[in-house]
Every structure is written in structure tokens, then in C-alpha cells.
Design a protein around this motif. Structure first.
Motif, short mmCIF file in Angstrom:
data_model
loop_
_atom_site.label_atom_id
_atom_site.label_comp_id
_atom_site.label_asym_id
_atom_site.label_seq_id
_atom_site.Cartn_x
_atom_site.Cartn_y
_atom_site.Cartn_z
N SER A 68 -4.36 5.28 -9.27
CA SER A 68 -3.60 4.04 -9.05
C SER A 68 -2.69 3.69 -10.22
CB SER A 68 -4.57 2.89 -8.76
OG SER A 68 -5.51 2.75 -9.81
N THR A 109 -2.22 -3.65 -2.47
CA THR A 109 -2.64 -2.33 -2.02
C THR A 109 -4.16 -2.20 -1.97
OG1 THR A 109 -2.43 0.05 -2.47
CG2 THR A 109 -2.58 -1.40 -4.37
N TRP A 166 -5.61 0.98 -2.80
CA TRP A 166 -5.26 2.34 -3.24
C TRP A 166 -6.51 3.12 -3.62
CZ3 TRP A 166 -0.21 4.26 -3.61
CH2 TRP A 166 -0.09 5.52 -4.21
N ASN A 178 -4.50 -4.33 -6.72
CA ASN A 178 -5.34 -3.40 -5.96
C ASN A 178 -6.69 -4.03 -5.65
OD1 ASN A 178 -6.16 -1.04 -4.74
ND2 ASN A 178 -6.54 0.07 -6.64
N CYS A 211 0.81 -1.22 0.00
CA CYS A 211 0.00 0.00 0.00
C CYS A 211 0.85 1.27 0.00
CB CYS A 211 -0.98 -0.03 1.17
SG CYS A 211 -2.55 0.80 0.77
N PHE A 212 0.69 2.15 1.01
CA PHE A 212 1.35 3.45 0.98
C PHE A 212 2.85 3.37 1.24
CE2 PHE A 212 -3.01 5.13 1.60
CZ PHE A 212 -3.03 5.93 0.48
N HIS A 236 1.50 4.16 -10.00
CA HIS A 236 2.23 2.90 -9.98
C HIS A 236 3.06 2.74 -11.25
CE1 HIS A 236 -1.30 1.47 -7.25
NE2 HIS A 236 -0.56 2.40 -6.69
#
Length: 347
Positions: free
Chosen positions: A67, A56, A58, A86, A28-29, A71
Motif C-alpha cells: 500500500s 481504499t 488495499w 486505507n 481503491c483499484f 501509493h
């Protein structure tokens, strides 16, 4: 209050495969911060892992951090392969997954009210190690506007072609552009620059150059969410960054990401992205720089505000204590009070 909840000890998670060597794992983050992401792909000045598995949840944050947009940008800017998985949750704007290499992108971005089921993505790609990957390919009147919670300086793209510059303090973005398809009565575009701490719920340091389609025909709409575009241009977007970590992206109509024709990075921090012959409308072209080294510096403004509030509360309570003590002293000196009637009965 600090924006970061960091573990006491950094852990870099990797695993080996028989078909493509070692993979690094981020969640994720993590991808927005130096640790563990950059620490995972860079060690002692050389990149040791070129493939990242990225799970993630996201939440899309147009116009800069959708997203598939970011990415893909991270893969291109860091010269790594990112396998991004995701969640699919339309309510929370979670709609895009992909397989991104420095040379290609295979992705799926769900549309509004589309099916909620998952999508399997498969692509064929060379396993590329850092050591043998080839390199990837006039000031106007400025105004301020909010984009992604930050206050940007903008200039409008009003001519059929031009050479523009916009600055945020000493950080300046340059754009050479030529429209190949553009209806000024339908779409407005702007070049924006921002350098500083991102003003979201999580604060981190960035330097950003972005060409964005405005949501309407008013300058005040620049920086708002946009999902569609028809205008096409050839452009060269460049800036000199105070960081080595710059992530480029080109986001087109129908949420499609494109590979720049040419991407140049120099030792002085200059990054230039060139694109020609767009096949779809341009939503955003962005150079997103992350200044990881500034993330944990104390925020003077925040600390000053806290100090002022503390001092005001202290003075207020001190005032209440003084008033209370003064009242007690006056009451003690005066002694008990009697009415004339009470005195006559007492006598």
C-alpha cells in the motif's frame, strides 16, 4: 471473459475547498487504471488537479504493490498529492495509509499483530500545482521466476558493484549499483524485468523494472514476499518505457518508503531513478509502468483457447448425434426379431 467492469459513462468526481482549491476523488483499484485516475489528473495535455482523496481497502501485494509503496510511487510518478486512507484489517493484509506529495511522505504501516485501531496522520505541505512544481529530483546469466503472478526475467547482483541489464523481449532494465552494506551469506538480490499483461484476477498491461531482495539464498526465492532487509546500496535504475505513466518507489526495511535522490524522465520514454546513502535495508526499488492503452485489447491466446474448446465440444456432440442416427437406421432396417419358440406359437 473481460477483466473490466466499466461504467457506460465516465464520471470525474471533484469538490472544492476554501483552503486548497479543488480535490479529485478516486476509490481503491481506480488508482491502477487510466480511467478515472489519469483522466482526473490530466486533461488536454495539462494536469488540472494536483490533489487526490483516495479511500481504499488495499490488500498488500509484496514485493511490488504494498500500500504505502505504490501509493507513494503514484504520487511521485504523477507529480500529485495523494491522501490515502486505507482500512486496517490484518487478516486481509490491509495495513498502510499515508499523505504523499511529490516531495515528502507521511505514512503509517501497521505491523503484524499490531493494534487494530485507526491512526490520525497530519502533515504540513505546500499546495503544489502542476505548472509550478519543480522536477523531482553488464548483462549476467538470466533466469525466470514468478513475482506477483507474472513471469519475470531476473539477473542476480553477485558482485560488490556492477552494471547489469535484464530484458523481457525488447523491454530492458539497466542497473548501476554499489553495495554500502551487504552480507552475501545472509541476503540475495536480483534485478527483474517484465512487460505484458499482469496475470492476476484482474488483467492489465505493465512494464516493470525492479530490484528485489530474494526471500532466501536460492535464485528460486527471488520474487517472493519479503518484509525485512539489512543490505544497503547506492543505485541508478533506468529503462525506456512505452508509456508516460511510470511510478517509482523505494521500499526499505520496516516498511518505510523513501524519496529518490533524483528522478529523470525524457520525451523518449526513458525514466531513471537514483538513490544514495540508504539509511535502512532495501526491500524493493521499482519503476512500475502502466500501459493503459493496452488494457482493453483482445487477448488472442484466451480467445483462441475458447475457440478450440468450442470446436472440440461441437465435434463431440456431432459424433454423438451421428452414432444415435446410425443406431436408429440399423434398428429400423432389421425389423422386429423373434426367437424360434416365438415363431412356432405365432404359426
Amino acid at each position: 471473459m473481460e477483466s473490466f467492469d466499466t461504467p457506460p459513462k465516465l464520471e470525474l468526481i471533484t469538490f472544492d475547498t476554501p483552503f486548497a482549491g479543488k480535490f479529485g476523488l478516486i476509490i481503491c483499484f481506480d488508482i491502477l487504471f487510466h480511467d478515472p485516475t489519469v483522466a482526473l489528473v490530466k486533461m488536454v495535455g495539462s494536469f488540472i488537479h494536483t490533489d487526490l482523496i483516495f479511500s481504499t481497502a488495499w490488500m498488500n501485494a509484496l514485493p511490488l504493490l504494498d500500500s504505502i509503496q505504490f501509493h507513494r510511487a503514484f504520487s511521485l510518478g504523477a507529480n500529485v498529492t495523494v491522501l490515502s486512507s486505507n482500512l486496517r484489517n490484518e487478516k486481509h493484509r490491509m495495513t498502510g495509509s499515508g499523505i504523499y506529495t511529490p516531495f515528502s511522505a507521511t505514512f503509517y504501516h501497521a505491523v503484524n499483530r499490531g493494534p487494530e485501531e485507526g491512526r490520525l496522520l497530519v502533515t504540513k505541505s505546500d499546495h503544489c500545482h502542476r505548472g509550478r512544481c519543480a522536477d523531482s529530483p553488464s548483462p549476467g546469466s538470466s533466469f525466470t521466476g514468478t513475482m506477483a503472478h507474472d513471469l519475470y526475467n531476473f539477473v542476480l547482483l553477485n558482485e560488490t558493484q556492477g552494471n547489469l541489464r535484464v530484458c523481457d523481449s525488447t523491454f530492458c532494465c539497466h542497473l548501476q549499483y554499489k553495495w554500502t552494506a551487504h552480507n552475501k551469506s545472509k541476503e540475495l538480490y536480483a534485478l527483474g524485468a517484465f512487460a505484458g499483461m499482469h496475470n492476476g484476477s484482474i488483467r492489465y498491461a505493465v512494464q516493470v523494472c525492479a530490484v528485489v531482495r530474494c526471500a532466501g539464498l536460492e535464485a528460486s526465492s527471488c520474487g517472493q514476499h519479503v518484509l525485512e532487509a539489512e543490505s544497503k546500496m547506492d543505485f541508478l535504475l533506468e529503462a525506456t518505457f512505452q508509456t508516460d505513466y511510470v511510478y517509482p518507489s523505494v521500499l526499505m526495511n520496516c516498511m518505510e518508503v523513501k524519496q529518490p535522490d533524483k528522478l529523470e524522465k525524457t520525451t523518449g520514454g526513458r525514466v531513471a531513478m537514483k538513490y544514495s546513502n540508504l539509511t535502512g535495508g532495501l526491500i524493493t526499488a521499482c519503476l512500475y509502468g502502466r500501459m493503459y492503452q493496452l488494457d482493453h485489447l483482445p487477448q488472442n491466446n484466451s480467445n483462441t483457447l475458447k475457440l478450440i474448446v468450442f470446436l472440440l465440444l461441437f465435434v463431440f456432440f456431432l459424433f454423438l448425434i451421428c452414432k444415435y442416427c446410425q443406431h436408429k437406421i440399423v434398428h429400423t432396417r432389421a425389423g422386429p426379431r423373434y426367437t424360434p419358440l416365438q415363431r412356432s406359437f405365432g404359426d
